[in-house]
Write an enzyme that holds these catalytic residues in place. Structure first.
Site, PDB file in Angstrom:
ATOM      1  N   CYS A 116       7.711  -0.401  -3.637  1.00 11.69           N
ATOM      2  CA  CYS A 116       7.022   0.077  -2.430  1.00 11.69           C
ATOM      3  C   CYS A 116       7.888   1.008  -1.579  1.00 11.69           C
ATOM      4  O   CYS A 116       7.377   1.709  -0.708  1.00 11.69           O
ATOM      5  CB  CYS A 116       6.548  -1.108  -1.606  1.00 11.69           C
ATOM      6  N   HIS A 256       4.755   0.773   5.488  1.00 15.11           N
ATOM      7  CA  HIS A 256       4.180   0.465   4.166  1.00 15.11           C
ATOM      8  C   HIS A 256       3.013  -0.501   4.368  1.00 15.11           C
ATOM      9  O   HIS A 256       3.096  -1.448   5.141  1.00 15.11           O
ATOM     10  CB  HIS A 256       5.265  -0.159   3.291  1.00 15.11           C
ATOM     11  N   ASN A 286      -2.712  -2.455  -1.075  1.00 12.12           N
ATOM     12  CA  ASN A 286      -1.320  -2.052  -1.280  1.00 12.12           C
ATOM     13  C   ASN A 286      -1.238  -1.215  -2.560  1.00 12.12           C
ATOM     14  O   ASN A 286      -1.382  -1.742  -3.657  1.00 12.12           O
ATOM     15  CB  ASN A 286      -0.459  -3.317  -1.389  1.00 12.12           C
TER      16      ASN A 286
END
Ligand code: UT7
Length: 329
Positions: A116, A256, A286
């Site tokens: 990520c 994020h 995500n």
């Protein structure tokens, strides 16, 4: 010679058309829209389902849009970096596949595997090439096809992840703008909590590894959650301190998009005004390396020249950090 800055001169996101809703997931695993919404903030995620297509094809659509929008010819690009953990193949890299598909013939490229945090690591890496004067048109991609490594019978992971990503163009500027500063950290002991066990040299894929579902994402959510909050808050403070900035000086925080509760915790621990925190997790879930370029792309119309923006990420590795940018247009 005066200092060169790596300016972001364009951004383009891409998400596939197919939408997987919480209601769809209710039919696949024991879960509920109420649980997913209250625990993660996610309502829908997009899934890439085109026969014979993979991560490079999502990246290609973002890159083609970016080239068109910035009036850049493919042959002008001299470096292309692709942050992803779901490359088309274990090797070769996806960056070079994207170059081939996009007609980018005069560039070299490579992938960055930092989960990520991948897009931020790649953005800073690309910026160094621009700042040194060696490269003039650098494309940085963050993209993941998480659906290719998700077990859709595991309710702890399948509700979170989605497919998508985006690309930015970096170009040199004598004016102070673009990538200003980054703080990054890593802690390999975090690999115990977030990983894909098989398919690498530690455990090459076998019939047994597939039967044991080791080719899917494993996540022990709670420790990752805690480390994500402290990692993002800590690295934001480090960037602010060393640039002598206060929260009030920052126009936008782009975290994020892993979990709405993580985003809220980071915002409230820093007393960051809610209206300045960029959120689109409800639409995409995500997308791993894709979340930050998708945020830049979705909110591009709200940014003004000179806006100070903090991008922060935490992910598998563990990897984490924060980048300060000044918007160039
Ligand atoms: O992007 C890379 C970094 N990743 C992250 O930052 C993700 C960090 N972690 C998280 O976002 C959260 O930990 C999750 C969303 C993964 C899980 O949320 P949580 O609030 O930490 O839930 P939990 O794992 O503590 O589970 C609470 C309960 C459990 O039941 P019991 O043991 O209390 O009876 C789970 O079995 O919720 C259950 N549960 C579910 N229930 C309904 C777990 N997943 C689901 C589900 N639907 N999908």
């Amino acid at each position: 010679m005066s200092k060169l800055f790596a300016s972001i001169t364009g951004v383009q996101g891409y998400v596939p058309d197919t939408v997987l809703t919480n209601q769809d997931l209710e039919k696949m695993v024991e879960t509920s829209d109420e649980w997913i919404t209250s625990r993660t903030g996610i309502k829908t995620r997009h899934i890439f389902k085109e026969e014979g297509k993979a991560t490079s094809d999502m990246a290609l659509r973002a890159v083609e849009g970016l080239l068109a929008k910035t009036g850049t010819k493919p042959e002008e690009v001299d470096l292309l970096l692709c942050a992803t953990i779901t490359g088309d193949m274990v090797f070769p890299d996806t960056a070079n596949t994207v170059c081939d598909k996009a007609g980018i013939k005069n560039a070299f490229g490579f992938d960055i595997n930092a989960a990520c945090s991948g897009f931020l690591y790649a953005l800073t890496t690309g910026a160094k090439f621009v700042e040194s004067g060696s490269h003039k048109k650098v494309i940085v991609i963050g993209v993941d096809m998480m659906s290719s490594i998700i077990d859709y019978t595991d309710r702890t992971t399948c509700i979170i992840f989605g497919d998508g990503g985006g690309a930015v163009l970096l170009e040199p500027s004598a004016e102070r703008c673009g990538i200003i500063d980054s703080v990054f950290h890593g802690d390999g002991s975090g690999r115990a909590y977030l990983n894909m066990k098989s398919g690498g040299s530690l455990s090459p894929t076998t019939k047994e590894s597939v039967e044991n579902k080791e080719h899917f994402v494993f996540q022990d959510g709670r420790p990752v959650f805690k480390a994500a909050v402290s990692g993002m808050v800590g690295s934001i403070k480090e960037v602010l301190d060393r640039n002598e900035l206060a929260i009030d000086d920052i126009d936008w925080l782009i975290p994020h998009q892993a979990n709405m509760r993580i985003i809220n915790s980071v915002g409230s621990m820093l007393d960051f005004p809610e209206e300045k925190v960029i959120v689109n997790i409800q639409k995409y879930g995500n997308t791993t390396a894709g979340t930050l370029p998708l945020c830049l792309s979705d909110f591009e119309h709200q940014f003004k020249k000179g806006d100070k923006i903090l991008l922060t990420a935490f992910g598998g590795g563990f990897t984490w950090g924060t980048t300060l940018i000044e918007w160039a247009y």
